[in-house]
Design a protein around this motif. Sequence first.
Motif, PDB file in Angstrom:
ATOM      1  N   LEU A  56       0.830  -1.207   0.000  1.00 13.26           N
ATOM      2  CA  LEU A  56       0.000   0.000   0.000  1.00 13.26           C
ATOM      3  C   LEU A  56       0.865   1.258   0.000  1.00 13.26           C
ATOM      4  O   LEU A  56       0.484   2.281  -0.587  1.00 13.26           O
ATOM      5  CB  LEU A  56      -0.937  -0.001   1.207  1.00 13.26           C
ATOM      6  N   GLY A  57       2.028   1.186   0.648  1.00 17.30           N
ATOM      7  CA  GLY A  57       2.951   2.322   0.603  1.00 17.30           C
ATOM      8  C   GLY A  57       3.409   2.610  -0.820  1.00 17.30           C
ATOM      9  O   GLY A  57       3.474   3.768  -1.252  1.00 17.30           O
ATOM     10  N   ILE A  58       3.705   1.555  -1.576  1.00 17.03           N
ATOM     11  CA  ILE A  58       4.106   1.727  -2.977  1.00 17.03           C
ATOM     12  C   ILE A  58       2.943   2.259  -3.813  1.00 17.03           C
ATOM     13  O   ILE A  58       3.122   3.092  -4.708  1.00 17.03           O
ATOM     14  CB  ILE A  58       4.610   0.383  -3.554  1.00 17.03           C
ATOM     15  N   SER A  59       1.721   1.803  -3.525  1.00 14.84           N
ATOM     16  CA  SER A  59       0.549   2.211  -4.320  1.00 14.84           C
ATOM     17  C   SER A  59       0.294   3.713  -4.247  1.00 14.84           C
ATOM     18  O   SER A  59      -0.259   4.300  -5.183  1.00 14.84           O
ATOM     19  CB  SER A  59      -0.697   1.459  -3.850  1.00 14.84           C
ATOM     20  N   LEU A  60       0.697   4.352  -3.145  1.00 12.94           N
ATOM     21  CA  LEU A  60       0.469   5.793  -2.998  1.00 12.94           C
ATOM     22  C   LEU A  60       1.192   6.591  -4.081  1.00 12.94           C
ATOM     23  O   LEU A  60       0.732   7.669  -4.473  1.00 12.94           O
ATOM     24  CB  LEU A  60       0.923   6.258  -1.612  1.00 12.94           C
ATOM     25  N   ARG A  61       2.306   6.078  -4.578  1.00 19.25           N
ATOM     26  CA  ARG A  61       3.054   6.770  -5.635  1.00 19.25           C
ATOM     27  C   ARG A  61       2.228   6.896  -6.910  1.00 19.25           C
ATOM     28  O   ARG A  61       2.391   7.850  -7.679  1.00 19.25           O
ATOM     29  CB  ARG A  61       4.348   6.015  -5.941  1.00 19.25           C
TER      30      ARG A  61
END
Length: 471
Positions: free
Chosen positions: A431-436
């Motif tokens: 989910l941290g990567i998806s924010l990009r």
Amino acid sequence: MRNQNRSLASIWDNIEPWWMVLVLLMFYVMSILDRLALNMLVVPIQKEMGFTDVQMSLIIGPAFAIAHGLFAFPLGWACDRLSRRKVLFGGFAVWSAATVCAGLSKTFPSLFASRVVVGAAEASLMPAAYSMIADRVPRHRMTTAMSIFGMGPKLGNAFAFGVGGWVIAYTASVGTMAFPVVGEMSAWRSALILLGAPGVLLALLVFTFREPIRRGMNGLTERAKAVTEQVGEIKFKDYIKQRKLLYGLLLLGFSCTTVAALASLSWVPTYITRHFGLTPKEYAPALSILYAVGACTMLLKGIIIDWMYKRGYQDAHIRFYAFILVLALPAIGVAFTTDDFKVFVIAYAALDVILLNSVFYVSATIQLMAPTHLRGRVMGMFILVVGTLAPTLSPPLVAYITEHVFEDQAKLGYSLISVSATSVILAIIVLGISLRYLRPELQRVSDENEAKRKEAEAAEAAEANAKPATA
């Protein structure tokens, strides 16, 4: 008299959206009750039917989840095309009847089949409910409405362990109960019949409010609507394909959080009985209060997310959830290692507040991101993937680790830690990567909506200026 009728109609117009939200919330609560009732009956079912942990995990996991996922997309399509009230009425009536049938089951295949029907029918709820809320509730009240509906799982858990626990305790104290036509039933069978039967009648409440008009479809002829829907169906594949990385990350991330949530939710009743030696009658009140308190936090989460959104964080829903997931790790460790039931309740309460209801975050993001005519199918896609993958993997995986890795039913807690903690760590990363990718997509949608608004205002102004000239 006419003025009085108009006044009453105006009052109802203001009340009706919130009445609709409350009815949908009640449906959500009842769906969780029918879903979780079986989880509290694992021990008596095993005693009577002789099922193993793996067999029970297949009934409470894949039997429900696979059907729920497979029917989510076609029912989402139906909600985009047909009366959502009728789709939901049929779903509620069928899953309630299937819960009754579960109580009548005599074999593993018949109990498995009844859970398949429950899962398939409950797949009608989310696409229909979120679509109707998005179309009926004013935009500036959307997060509040979503938060209220999002209380469903927690209130459902509270209701399941409160009312459901009481019904189970009552039937256990009575022993066998006699019912018309089917005759005498054992305690766990009686509980399922009593919990499922009312839903067949409660489903009629869906007709106490009007079918919401689909936003963006007002004033179109039937032919124009048909063309619009056909174009929407063709564009769905292109829409997802163009955003496959973003949706892939969101699907994977929320699958992981759902695996963690369902691992504990599916096995906690059994864990409490094995680890603390408590019966449903003894632990149900504590869990009921725990889930009720957790439900209240949904409104608080909505307020925090609104605050973040107003301050420019368009990805507030996913950003907030990814942040609080970090706090789930210590809660998992404490909950499933302590020998003090009070400490367990506190730690599990924290875990429940963090993990559930994850669908609230992704559904709210879908309302902001997906086109109106595709929302039902996008939501159906999430239910298809997340709702199939997570429940299919989670309960059996916990059972497998307990039986074949630790080889000791008393070490169920260690299995829950293994599955839940690993899933949460993966979810935080994904989910941290998806924010990009989420931030620029939401900004693009916001810019497009703003451009359309200005274009509409310009067209209205031009039309207004043209009228005097024509006159």
